[in-house]
Enzyme design. Sequence first.
Site, short mmCIF file in Angstrom:
data_model
loop_
_atom_site.label_atom_id
_atom_site.label_comp_id
_atom_site.label_asym_id
_atom_site.label_seq_id
_atom_site.Cartn_x
_atom_site.Cartn_y
_atom_site.Cartn_z
N ASP A 473 -17.77 54.86 -26.63
CA ASP A 473 -17.36 53.67 -27.38
C ASP A 473 -16.13 53.00 -26.75
O ASP A 473 -15.45 53.58 -25.88
CB ASP A 473 -17.03 54.12 -28.82
CG ASP A 473 -17.29 53.04 -29.86
OD1 ASP A 473 -17.38 51.86 -29.49
OD2 ASP A 473 -17.38 53.39 -31.05
N ASP A 543 -23.10 46.70 -34.13
CA ASP A 543 -22.78 47.45 -35.34
C ASP A 543 -23.52 46.87 -36.54
O ASP A 543 -23.52 47.46 -37.62
CB ASP A 543 -21.27 47.40 -35.62
CG ASP A 543 -20.54 48.51 -34.89
OD1 ASP A 543 -21.21 49.40 -34.33
OD2 ASP A 543 -19.29 48.49 -34.87
C1 DGJ Z 1 -17.87 51.44 -33.38
C2 DGJ Z 1 -19.30 51.81 -33.10
O1 DGJ Z 1 -20.05 50.71 -32.76
C3 DGJ Z 1 -19.83 52.52 -34.33
O2 DGJ Z 1 -21.20 52.78 -34.18
C4 DGJ Z 1 -19.07 53.78 -34.52
O3 DGJ Z 1 -19.27 54.63 -33.43
C5 DGJ Z 1 -17.58 53.46 -34.67
N1 DGJ Z 1 -17.10 52.62 -33.61
C6 DGJ Z 1 -16.77 54.72 -34.71
O4 DGJ Z 1 -15.44 54.48 -34.68
#
Ligand code: DGJ
Length: 741
Positions: A473, A543
Amino acid sequence: MPITWSPDTRELRLANDRVAYVMRVHDDSALGHLYFGAPLPSGRPLEHVESAGFSGFSNRVGEPVALEYPTTGSGDYRIPALTVEHADGSTVLDLSYAHHKIVPGKPAWDGTGLPTTYVETDDEAETVIVTLRDKLSGMAVELAYTIFAGRPVVARSARIRNDGTTSVRLTGAMSASLDLADARWQFVQLSGAWARENHVVSTPLRPGRQSVGSDRGSSSHIHNPFLALQRATTTEDQGEAYGLSLVYSGNFIAEAEVDPYDTTRVRVGISPNTFTWTLEPGGAFVTPEAVLVYSASGLGTMSDALHGLYRDRLARGTWRDKPRPVLINNWEATYFGFDETKLVDIATSARDLGVELFVLDDGWFGRRDSDDTSLGDWFVDRRKLPNGLDGLARKVEALGIRFGLWIEPEMISERSRLFEEHPDWAIGIPGRPRTESRQQYVLDMSRPEIVDHLFGVLSDVLASAPISYIKWDFNRTITEPYSTALPPDRQGEFFHRFVLGTYDLYARLTAAFPDVLFESCAGGGGRFDPGMLAFAPQAWTSDDTDAVERLKIQWGTSMAYPLSSMAAHVAAVPNHQTGRITPIDTRAAVAFFGVFGYELDPTELADADRASVRAQIAFYKEHRVVFQRGRFIRLRSPFEAGERTAWMAIDPASERAIVGYFQVLNRPVPTADRLRLCGLDPARTYRVTGWPDVADPLFRDNTGEWGGDELMELGLSLTAERHEAAHWGDFRAWLFVLEKI
Ligand code: DGJ
């Protein structure tokens, strides 16, 4: 031979059965651009198109001569490819052709650390490297052009060398510049925001400059490093289009300029707003690669070319060609609030439904109970996981499924041991406050010792347990850009060095753990770019898991990226990003088109939903090759058609296709409507079946055996009798499965 040089006409021609790209060394030695478009089978010279390059004030200043790598200061006022500052402060470069070399395959520049497309055998491509020189300063520019067999693609990059005796500062160095003969183009960009990535925005070119880009340190949610130009009449399957895609994950620009003569110059490369690079005598700088596509048959052909190249010759490693597992990720199920028992419950329940990989997301390390702590402390939190990662991973493996883990390497929390020990590792300007974002700072990846540290600690994590998958991430962008390790006059190199440090870490970790499947992520699609795909063959697309929102996001993302790269999950309702409640099969029908998974707590599902999930996973596994490696064809745009979106995927062997038809809001009294399909064999018969509800009137009317010709010319009927259609409700999806008989 795809690349030919004609000494008589001084033309360099790259050609295959899909495209031709023609340059000419003009009488004044400038390297001119003559043509990029459909094949030119007559092979006749094009010197009449343009015979002289820019000759500055001896000619009429500002005339639109098409050049391959334009510079500034001698009368060409359009956007340049290369800008410099010489030691004396002057900024003019006069690049003349020196020589060229045609080589088989696609050689890589040495030691750049930059990801690029590649070939596996030399007969897949041919490359020409043209060297230009500025006599006075000794600067040399090597322009590399690769044409691939059977692909309508030319890949370009440039190496800029200082062969002079004094240092030179680059203030802009593009990957590609392309001059087009007219301005009747639409500028098509993929833009948006967090949770709203890659929306297709199309505007006509107008006099002046139009651009998208990022100065945030990563390619960003805001604009993707991609640009298409299409005619106003171009559709998915007809008309001209160019696609320009940058294999890079940092600050970029993709820009078009229409000049007073209504010609167009386009350029892509590292953003010149945040870039300088000092070249000492003997030094060289290599730009990221730009991939240029030409299509005479619509945006679909453009995307298809990028999909094939990126899926097969940009992605690398064990997982490039392998079926990707159906996963479940605990993020939306638990956020930071979990313990081992809860995770094993989720994994067990998911395993029973057919899931193949359990992914533990954020919150497993340091004392990370919220997002304001512990980034950088990559050791397991024994309060939550008393048996460590190894204990948990072994329990998951004992269920017969694999274990995956989330990391966010480039980040550091102020509340962390790492920050206590190395406060100076966080990016910032001494004496100025650092700006927090999501309660975190960014590590200075331009410093090799920080990359070494991360490689060490993350290798330990990966070796500590049976980990089969990593979600990498990157949840914030860069502020106060500065590296304490760089001298003042080299701070302009910071952003690019940051990206090179990130690539270095990716290269080392993926090499050390070749069997691990890496998925990139940046708060969803904030770094969904070709640079990342070279290391991680799939990326978390957004997301935003809402099925309706995903129609636009996945449609837009598919402009440049293949299904095998797009992770798409079914999440719980009400959706955590929109509050919308959509049927579980609609969520699956959208998420099927990509790398499929779940983002919910399966232990909380009602029995009926569990049955649906079990059936969904079985359906996806049966058709996985279509959904992950199929040719993706966009049929009806969510940006244009409003309530009705349609697309389809055809398996690589062309035996099977799956059509997705999605209706956002239902309307009373359906009007006549037919969905014409594409890409089928017109002479063959297909058996059409439906999913999920075989009793639905759309399936009753369309299932059966039909000719490929009928399906493409007449199409599927999207109408139902009004009393039946009244039962559809909103947010419905229909999948038509076509099998060649
Ligand atoms: C952002 C990601 O896109 C989410 O899927 C998740 O992993 C969160 N960060 C966790 O902090």
